[in-house]
Design a protein around this motif. Structure first.
Motif, PDB file in Angstrom:
ATOM      1  N   LEU A 171      28.525  63.249  43.121  1.00 36.40           N
ATOM      2  CA  LEU A 171      27.244  63.581  43.741  1.00 36.40           C
ATOM      3  C   LEU A 171      27.228  65.039  44.181  1.00 36.40           C
ATOM      4  CD1 LEU A 171      24.486  62.514  44.644  1.00 36.40           C
ATOM      5  CD2 LEU A 171      25.533  61.884  46.826  1.00 36.40           C
ATOM      6  N   LEU A 172      28.352  65.515  44.687  1.00 37.88           N
ATOM      7  CA  LEU A 172      28.437  66.925  45.091  1.00 37.88           C
ATOM      8  C   LEU A 172      28.275  67.836  43.877  1.00 37.88           C
ATOM      9  CD1 LEU A 172      28.974  69.155  47.126  1.00 37.88           C
ATOM     10  CD2 LEU A 172      31.434  68.745  46.843  1.00 37.88           C
ATOM     11  N   ARG A 173      28.968  67.517  42.802  1.00 35.37           N
ATOM     12  CA  ARG A 173      28.853  68.331  41.585  1.00 35.37           C
ATOM     13  C   ARG A 173      27.434  68.298  41.022  1.00 35.37           C
ATOM     14  NH1 ARG A 173      32.846  67.115  36.986  1.00 35.37           N
ATOM     15  NH2 ARG A 173      31.669  68.878  36.125  1.00 35.37           N
ATOM     16  N   LEU A 174      26.817  67.131  41.068  1.00 31.63           N
ATOM     17  CA  LEU A 174      25.442  67.017  40.580  1.00 31.63           C
ATOM     18  C   LEU A 174      24.505  67.884  41.407  1.00 31.63           C
ATOM     19  CD1 LEU A 174      23.174  65.749  38.884  1.00 31.63           C
ATOM     20  CD2 LEU A 174      23.099  63.882  40.558  1.00 31.63           C
ATOM     21  N   THR A 175      24.658  67.828  42.728  1.00 31.87           N
ATOM     22  CA  THR A 175      23.793  68.615  43.599  1.00 31.87           C
ATOM     23  C   THR A 175      23.969  70.100  43.326  1.00 31.87           C
ATOM     24  OG1 THR A 175      24.007  66.896  45.292  1.00 31.87           O
ATOM     25  CG2 THR A 175      23.087  69.003  45.991  1.00 31.87           C
ATOM     26  N   GLU A 176      25.210  70.512  43.116  1.00 31.20           N
ATOM     27  CA  GLU A 176      25.458  71.922  42.784  1.00 31.20           C
ATOM     28  C   GLU A 176      24.746  72.299  41.485  1.00 31.20           C
ATOM     29  OE1 GLU A 176      29.532  73.632  43.980  1.00 31.20           O
ATOM     30  OE2 GLU A 176      29.972  71.540  43.539  1.00 31.20           O
ATOM     31  N   ALA A 177      24.737  71.382  40.515  1.00 34.49           N
ATOM     32  CA  ALA A 177      24.053  71.647  39.251  1.00 34.49           C
ATOM     33  C   ALA A 177      22.541  71.711  39.458  1.00 34.49           C
ATOM     34  CB  ALA A 177      24.402  70.576  38.226  1.00 34.49           C
ATOM     35  N   LEU A 178      22.005  70.801  40.256  1.00 36.47           N
ATOM     36  CA  LEU A 178      20.555  70.743  40.467  1.00 36.47           C
ATOM     37  C   LEU A 178      20.030  71.960  41.221  1.00 36.47           C
ATOM     38  CD1 LEU A 178      20.086  66.955  41.370  1.00 36.47           C
ATOM     39  CD2 LEU A 178      19.634  68.101  39.186  1.00 36.47           C
ATOM     40  N   ILE A 179      20.906  72.623  41.962  1.00 39.11           N
ATOM     41  CA  ILE A 179      20.493  73.848  42.657  1.00 39.11           C
ATOM     42  C   ILE A 179      19.975  74.884  41.663  1.00 39.11           C
ATOM     43  CG2 ILE A 179      21.452  75.866  43.872  1.00 39.11           C
ATOM     44  CD1 ILE A 179      23.114  73.918  45.535  1.00 39.11           C
ATOM     45  N   LEU A 180      20.476  74.816  40.433  1.00 39.78           N
ATOM     46  CA  LEU A 180      20.029  75.753  39.400  1.00 39.78           C
ATOM     47  C   LEU A 180      18.537  75.616  39.118  1.00 39.78           C
ATOM     48  CD1 LEU A 180      22.978  75.321  36.873  1.00 39.78           C
ATOM     49  CD2 LEU A 180      22.615  77.232  38.450  1.00 39.78           C
ATOM     50  N   LEU A 181      17.975  74.453  39.443  1.00 42.67           N
ATOM     51  CA  LEU A 181      16.551  74.213  39.203  1.00 42.67           C
ATOM     52  C   LEU A 181      15.670  74.805  40.297  1.00 42.67           C
ATOM     53  CD1 LEU A 181      16.712  70.486  37.992  1.00 42.67           C
ATOM     54  CD2 LEU A 181      16.614  72.567  36.593  1.00 42.67           C
ATOM     55  N   GLY A 182      16.278  75.245  41.389  1.00 41.49           N
ATOM     56  CA  GLY A 182      15.502  75.866  42.456  1.00 41.49           C
ATOM     57  C   GLY A 182      15.220  74.932  43.618  1.00 41.49           C
ATOM     58  N   ALA A 183      14.891  75.529  44.751  1.00 37.79           N
ATOM     59  CA  ALA A 183      14.678  74.773  45.986  1.00 37.79           C
ATOM     60  C   ALA A 183      13.517  73.787  45.891  1.00 37.79           C
ATOM     61  CB  ALA A 183      14.441  75.737  47.150  1.00 37.79           C
ATOM     62  N   GLU A 184      12.554  74.052  45.025  1.00 38.29           N
ATOM     63  CA  GLU A 184      11.372  73.188  44.915  1.00 38.29           C
ATOM     64  C   GLU A 184      11.553  72.057  43.911  1.00 38.29           C
ATOM     65  OE1 GLU A 184       8.961  73.614  47.067  1.00 38.29           O
ATOM     66  OE2 GLU A 184      10.094  75.310  47.841  1.00 38.29           O
ATOM     67  N   SER A 185      12.719  71.971  43.301  1.00 40.02           N
ATOM     68  CA  SER A 185      12.959  70.938  42.296  1.00 40.02           C
ATOM     69  C   SER A 185      12.865  69.543  42.911  1.00 40.02           C
ATOM     70  CB  SER A 185      14.347  71.127  41.677  1.00 40.02           C
ATOM     71  OG  SER A 185      14.795  69.965  41.026  1.00 40.02           O
ATOM     72  N   GLU A 186      12.144  68.661  42.246  1.00 42.49           N
ATOM     73  CA  GLU A 186      12.022  67.290  42.735  1.00 42.49           C
ATOM     74  C   GLU A 186      13.364  66.573  42.679  1.00 42.49           C
ATOM     75  OE1 GLU A 186       9.414  63.200  41.927  1.00 42.49           O
ATOM     76  OE2 GLU A 186       9.164  64.948  40.618  1.00 42.49           O
ATOM     77  N   ALA A 187      14.121  66.834  41.622  1.00 44.14           N
ATOM     78  CA  ALA A 187      15.426  66.190  41.492  1.00 44.14           C
ATOM     79  C   ALA A 187      16.356  66.639  42.619  1.00 44.14           C
ATOM     80  CB  ALA A 187      16.044  66.529  40.131  1.00 44.14           C
ATOM     81  N   LEU A 188      16.367  67.922  42.938  1.00 44.86           N
ATOM     82  CA  LEU A 188      17.196  68.411  44.034  1.00 44.86           C
ATOM     83  C   LEU A 188      16.740  67.786  45.347  1.00 44.86           C
ATOM     84  CD1 LEU A 188      19.382  70.234  45.197  1.00 44.86           C
ATOM     85  CD2 LEU A 188      17.685  72.075  45.342  1.00 44.86           C
ATOM     86  N   GLY A 189      15.436  67.674  45.532  1.00 46.90           N
ATOM     87  CA  GLY A 189      14.913  67.064  46.757  1.00 46.90           C
ATOM     88  C   GLY A 189      15.383  65.632  46.930  1.00 46.90           C
ATOM     89  N   LYS A 190      15.374  64.868  45.849  1.00 47.04           N
ATOM     90  CA  LYS A 190      15.836  63.479  45.926  1.00 47.04           C
ATOM     91  C   LYS A 190      17.330  63.413  46.218  1.00 47.04           C
ATOM     92  CE  LYS A 190      12.355  61.233  43.017  1.00 47.04           C
ATOM     93  NZ  LYS A 190      11.957  60.262  44.061  1.00 47.04           N
TER      94      LYS A 190
END
Length: 229
Positions: free
Chosen positions: A74-93
Motif C-alpha cells: 500500500l505504501l509503494r502504491l501510494t508513492e506511485a499514485l503521487i505521480l498522478l498529482g494531488a487532485e488524483s481520485e485514486a490518490l485520494g482514495k
C-alpha cells in the motif's frame, strides 16, 4: 499485455506503445484481473505520457481494493499514485484508506512506514490537514518505535524553516526530539554500565590474586620464569 507493460523499459518508445494498448484494453476490465498483476503494473510503469494513463487505470482499481494489499504494498502504491498529482481520485482514495488505518490506534501500520508516507506526502498535499493530522497523531502514539530512518523521514517532511502546517505538528516534533534524547541517554547508560562491569571484573581478578596463598603465587612465578641450563 498487462505483464508486458510491467516489464517494459520505462519511457522508451516501445514502452509507450505497450502502455497505450494496455490502457485501452484494460479500461473497464481491471476488476477481472489479479491484484498482484495490477500492483506490479502500477509500480512499474513509466512516469511520462501513456505510462501515467495506464497508472490511472490500474491505480484506481487498486485504490478501490486496498484491503487486498499488504501495508508495505500500500505504501509503494501510494508513492506511485503521487505521480498522478494531488487532485488524483485514486490518490485520494488511497489516502482515505490510510486515514482509516492509522485511526484504529494500533501499532499497525508501523511507525517507519507512516513516517515514510509522511515524507513523500508533505510536499504533495501540504494543505490536506485531515490526512497530515491523522498521520501525525499516529506517529506521536508510536514515536518510541521510530528507527533513526523513521526520525529522519519526519525531519525531512517537517523542516525547521517550513513544511506543511497542521494542529499536532509542534507536539509531534517535540515527541520525536524527546524520543531521540531518551535513546541517547539509554545508549550512554549502556556504555557506562559496560565500562563499570569491565572495571569491576578487573578489580575482582586483582582481589583474587592478592588472596592466593603466598606459596601458590611463588609456584606460579617460578613456573613463568625461563629455565636456566
Amino acid at each position: 499485455l498487462l505483464l508486458a507493460s510491467s516489464k517494459a523499459k520505462s519511457n522508451s518508445v516501445g514502452a509507450q506503445e505497450v502502455y497505450t494498448q494496455a490502457a485501452e484494453v484494460l479500461s473497464g476490465k481491471t476488476s477481472e484481473l489479479p491484484i498482484a498483476q495490477l500492483f506490479e503494473a502500477a509500480t512499474s510503469v513509466g512516469t511520462l505520457g501513456k505510462g501515467l494513463e495506464l497508472l490511472k487505470v490500474v491505480g484506481m482499481e487498486l485504490a478501490e481494493r486496498p484491503a487486498k494489499l499488504e501495508q508495505a504494498q500500500l505504501l509503494r502504491l501510494t508513492e506511485a499514485l503521487i505521480l498522478l498529482g494531488a487532485e488524483s481520485e485514486a490518490l485520494g482514495k488511497s489516502l482515505d484508506h490510510w486515514v482509516t488505518l492509522v485511526g484504529k490506534e494500533t501499532a499497525e501500520p508501523s511507525a517507519d512506514q507512516v513516517a515514510r508516507l509522511f515524507e513523500v506526502l508533505a510536499p504533495v498535499v501540504p494543505n490536506n490537514e485531515r490526512v497530515l493530522q491523522a498521520l501525525g497523531e499516529h506517529l506521536e502514539r508510536q514515536v518510541r518505535h521510530l528507527t533513526p530512518a523513521g526520525r529522519t523521514s519526519v525531519s525531512s517532511a517537517l523542516p525547521s524553516d517550513g513544511g506543511p502546517d497542521f494542529p499536532c505538528k509542534a507536539s509531534l516534533l517535540k515527541a520525536v526530539e524527546q524520543s531521540q534524547r531518551r535513546r541517547s541517554r539509554s545508549r550512554d547508560k549502556e556504555k557506562d554500565r559496560g565500562r563499570g562491569n569491565a572495571a569491576a571484573k578487573e578489580a575482582s581478578n586483582g582481589e583474587r590474586e592478592r588472596e592466593r596463598p603466598k606459596d601458590d603465587r611463588r609456584r606460579g612465578d617460578e613456573a613463568r620464569e625461563p629455565r636456566r641450563d
